[in-house]
Design a protein around this motif. Sequence first.
Motif, PDB file in Angstrom:
ATOM      1  N   PRO A  35      21.327 -56.490  23.901  1.00  0.00           N
ATOM      2  CA  PRO A  35      22.043 -56.593  25.173  1.00  0.00           C
ATOM      3  C   PRO A  35      23.342 -57.371  25.023  1.00  0.00           C
ATOM      4  O   PRO A  35      23.562 -58.052  24.012  1.00  0.00           O
ATOM      5  CB  PRO A  35      21.056 -57.329  26.082  1.00  0.00           C
ATOM      6  CG  PRO A  35      19.999 -57.883  25.211  1.00  0.00           C
ATOM      7  CD  PRO A  35      20.023 -57.140  23.924  1.00  0.00           C
ATOM      8  N   ASN A  36      24.180 -57.251  26.026  1.00  0.00           N
ATOM      9  CA  ASN A  36      25.427 -57.991  26.070  1.00  0.00           C
ATOM     10  C   ASN A  36      25.178 -59.478  25.852  1.00  0.00           C
ATOM     11  O   ASN A  36      24.270 -60.041  26.438  1.00  0.00           O
ATOM     12  CB  ASN A  36      26.039 -57.786  27.458  1.00  0.00           C
ATOM     13  CG  ASN A  36      27.526 -57.648  27.361  1.00  0.00           C
ATOM     14  OD1 ASN A  36      28.111 -57.915  26.303  1.00  0.00           O
ATOM     15  ND2 ASN A  36      28.147 -57.232  28.438  1.00  0.00           N
ATOM     16  N   GLY A  37      25.962 -60.103  25.002  1.00  0.00           N
ATOM     17  CA  GLY A  37      25.834 -61.537  24.791  1.00  0.00           C
ATOM     18  C   GLY A  37      24.752 -61.925  23.809  1.00  0.00           C
ATOM     19  O   GLY A  37      24.471 -63.117  23.625  1.00  0.00           O
ATOM     20  N   SER A  38      24.140 -60.951  23.143  1.00  0.00           N
ATOM     21  CA  SER A  38      23.035 -61.291  22.240  1.00  0.00           C
ATOM     22  C   SER A  38      23.522 -61.789  20.876  1.00  0.00           C
ATOM     23  O   SER A  38      22.726 -62.295  20.089  1.00  0.00           O
ATOM     24  CB  SER A  38      22.102 -60.091  22.061  1.00  0.00           C
ATOM     25  OG  SER A  38      22.815 -58.978  21.575  1.00  0.00           O
ATOM     26  N   LYS A  40      25.850 -59.855  18.732  1.00  0.00           N
ATOM     27  CA  LYS A  40      26.230 -58.790  17.794  1.00  0.00           C
ATOM     28  C   LYS A  40      27.631 -59.043  17.210  1.00  0.00           C
ATOM     29  O   LYS A  40      27.816 -59.017  15.995  1.00  0.00           O
ATOM     30  CB  LYS A  40      26.201 -57.420  18.492  1.00  0.00           C
ATOM     31  CG  LYS A  40      24.853 -57.050  19.082  1.00  0.00           C
ATOM     32  CD  LYS A  40      24.878 -55.678  19.747  1.00  0.00           C
ATOM     33  CE  LYS A  40      25.800 -55.565  20.963  1.00  0.00           C
ATOM     34  NZ  LYS A  40      25.402 -56.416  22.113  1.00  0.00           N
ATOM     35  N   SER A  41      28.576 -59.254  18.108  1.00  0.00           N
ATOM     36  CA  SER A  41      29.953 -59.473  17.630  1.00  0.00           C
ATOM     37  C   SER A  41      30.033 -60.738  16.782  1.00  0.00           C
ATOM     38  O   SER A  41      30.735 -60.773  15.769  1.00  0.00           O
ATOM     39  CB  SER A  41      30.919 -59.598  18.808  1.00  0.00           C
ATOM     40  OG  SER A  41      30.949 -58.401  19.543  1.00  0.00           O
ATOM     41  N   GLN A  83      36.372 -54.793  18.545  1.00  0.00           N
ATOM     42  CA  GLN A  83      36.261 -53.788  19.593  1.00  0.00           C
ATOM     43  C   GLN A  83      37.629 -53.300  20.061  1.00  0.00           C
ATOM     44  O   GLN A  83      37.826 -52.131  20.333  1.00  0.00           O
ATOM     45  CB  GLN A  83      35.465 -54.345  20.759  1.00  0.00           C
ATOM     46  CG  GLN A  83      34.811 -53.258  21.583  1.00  0.00           C
ATOM     47  CD  GLN A  83      33.942 -53.857  22.664  1.00  0.00           C
ATOM     48  OE1 GLN A  83      33.248 -54.852  22.442  1.00  0.00           O
ATOM     49  NE2 GLN A  83      33.983 -53.280  23.828  1.00  0.00           N
ATOM     50  N   ASP A 158      32.682 -52.708  15.615  1.00  0.00           N
ATOM     51  CA  ASP A 158      32.146 -53.364  16.806  1.00  0.00           C
ATOM     52  C   ASP A 158      32.319 -52.459  18.025  1.00  0.00           C
ATOM     53  O   ASP A 158      33.427 -52.305  18.543  1.00  0.00           O
ATOM     54  CB  ASP A 158      32.831 -54.714  17.030  1.00  0.00           C
ATOM     55  CG  ASP A 158      31.980 -55.609  17.925  1.00  0.00           C
ATOM     56  OD1 ASP A 158      31.015 -55.102  18.540  1.00  0.00           O
ATOM     57  OD2 ASP A 158      32.283 -56.821  18.001  1.00  0.00           O
ATOM     58  N   GLU A 159      31.230 -51.856  18.427  1.00  0.00           N
ATOM     59  CA  GLU A 159      31.206 -50.971  19.605  1.00  0.00           C
ATOM     60  C   GLU A 159      32.349 -49.966  19.631  1.00  0.00           C
ATOM     61  O   GLU A 159      33.123 -49.921  20.601  1.00  0.00           O
ATOM     62  CB  GLU A 159      31.189 -51.812  20.884  1.00  0.00           C
ATOM     63  CG  GLU A 159      29.960 -52.703  20.933  1.00  0.00           C
ATOM     64  CD  GLU A 159      29.658 -53.210  22.341  1.00  0.00           C
ATOM     65  OE1 GLU A 159      30.039 -52.527  23.302  1.00  0.00           O
ATOM     66  OE2 GLU A 159      29.028 -54.262  22.446  1.00  0.00           O
ATOM     67  N   ALA A 162      32.605 -47.775  22.841  1.00  0.00           N
ATOM     68  CA  ALA A 162      32.686 -48.375  24.178  1.00  0.00           C
ATOM     69  C   ALA A 162      33.866 -47.769  24.935  1.00  0.00           C
ATOM     70  O   ALA A 162      34.938 -47.576  24.377  1.00  0.00           O
ATOM     71  CB  ALA A 162      32.850 -49.885  24.062  1.00  0.00           C
ATOM     72  N   GLU A 190      26.432 -51.675  18.409  1.00  0.00           N
ATOM     73  CA  GLU A 190      26.588 -50.712  19.510  1.00  0.00           C
ATOM     74  C   GLU A 190      25.807 -51.109  20.755  1.00  0.00           C
ATOM     75  O   GLU A 190      24.726 -51.671  20.679  1.00  0.00           O
ATOM     76  CB  GLU A 190      26.113 -49.318  19.068  1.00  0.00           C
ATOM     77  CG  GLU A 190      27.226 -48.370  18.670  1.00  0.00           C
ATOM     78  CD  GLU A 190      28.230 -48.062  19.789  1.00  0.00           C
ATOM     79  OE1 GLU A 190      27.927 -48.265  20.961  1.00  0.00           O
ATOM     80  OE2 GLU A 190      29.350 -47.608  19.443  1.00  0.00           O
ATOM     81  N   GLN A 191      26.396 -50.766  21.893  1.00  0.00           N
ATOM     82  CA  GLN A 191      25.685 -50.857  23.168  1.00  0.00           C
ATOM     83  C   GLN A 191      25.027 -49.513  23.445  1.00  0.00           C
ATOM     84  O   GLN A 191      24.001 -49.431  24.100  1.00  0.00           O
ATOM     85  CB  GLN A 191      26.679 -51.118  24.315  1.00  0.00           C
ATOM     86  CG  GLN A 191      27.240 -52.489  24.351  1.00  0.00           C
ATOM     87  CD  GLN A 191      26.386 -53.418  25.185  1.00  0.00           C
ATOM     88  OE1 GLN A 191      25.150 -53.428  25.087  1.00  0.00           O
ATOM     89  NE2 GLN A 191      27.030 -54.228  25.994  1.00  0.00           N
TER      90      GLN A 191
END
Length: 235
Positions: A35-38, A40-41, A83, A158-159, A162, A190-191
């Motif tokens: 999820p967002n903020g987990s 990854k980046s 991204q 990175d994504e 998106a 990826e999201q």
Amino acid sequence: MLSVKQLNAGYGKFQILFDVNIEAPPNAITTLLGPNGSGKSTLLKTIFGLTSVYSGEVWYNGTNITKLPPHERAKLGLAYLPQVGSTFNELTVEENLKMAAYTLPPEEYRERLEEVFSMFPILREFRKRRAGSLSGGQRQMLAIAMALMRKAKFIMLDEPTAMLAPKVAYEIAETIVELKRRGITVLLAEQNALLALEIADKAYLLVSGRVVFEGKPKELLENPELGKMYLGLSS
Ligand code: ADP
Ligand code: MG
């Protein structure tokens, strides 16, 4: 090819990643979901040397790169495509490719340019256009082409899909598979879990800075709890 071992990292005193272990095997696509903020980046940035590492190690092709500055990692063949902002929007497509390859001798530059133009015919067609005038998908292709000009062997994206329309996202996914076909190792944050799981050989699920799943994409798709809870996949 790339291993992250027992990594604790973050920004200054803000720890984001906790005891992270990742293996990205050569010639494969490994995807990093969550999820967002987990984180990854943050993990990709850490592999490229842009964050604070408190403990743990990053190994690339048998070399401990944990303490190397980003430009040294780039020399070893690592590339990191954030991204946004991987291209110089005021420059033309060709100028971007030239910038990426400024260390290459002219002959090799022309060879590489032919190679990326054959992979991305649209970039050849638009070579005199400003990068800023390209569509999102085309800019993403340019960013990948720039990494290829630099002879990257391990590319972190990175994504990349998106904000792209589904059809364009699919084209980018096909491009990523083509990278693998050309012997490049890919780590893909990826999201868009479904798309990533479709092309990946291996998947990780990151939640709150910790790895909660490692395995085959199929296992993650078939795991109703993880898929539903964190990836928005319906079972
Ligand atoms: P993801 O890519 O999975 O969405 P990020 O790695 O971007 O997650 O973010 C993970 C956490 O790190 C978030 O809580 C975010 O607020 C924090 N974070 C991201 N960048 C910075 C920064 N430069 N300084 C401090 N905290 C940051
Ligand atoms: Mg991110």
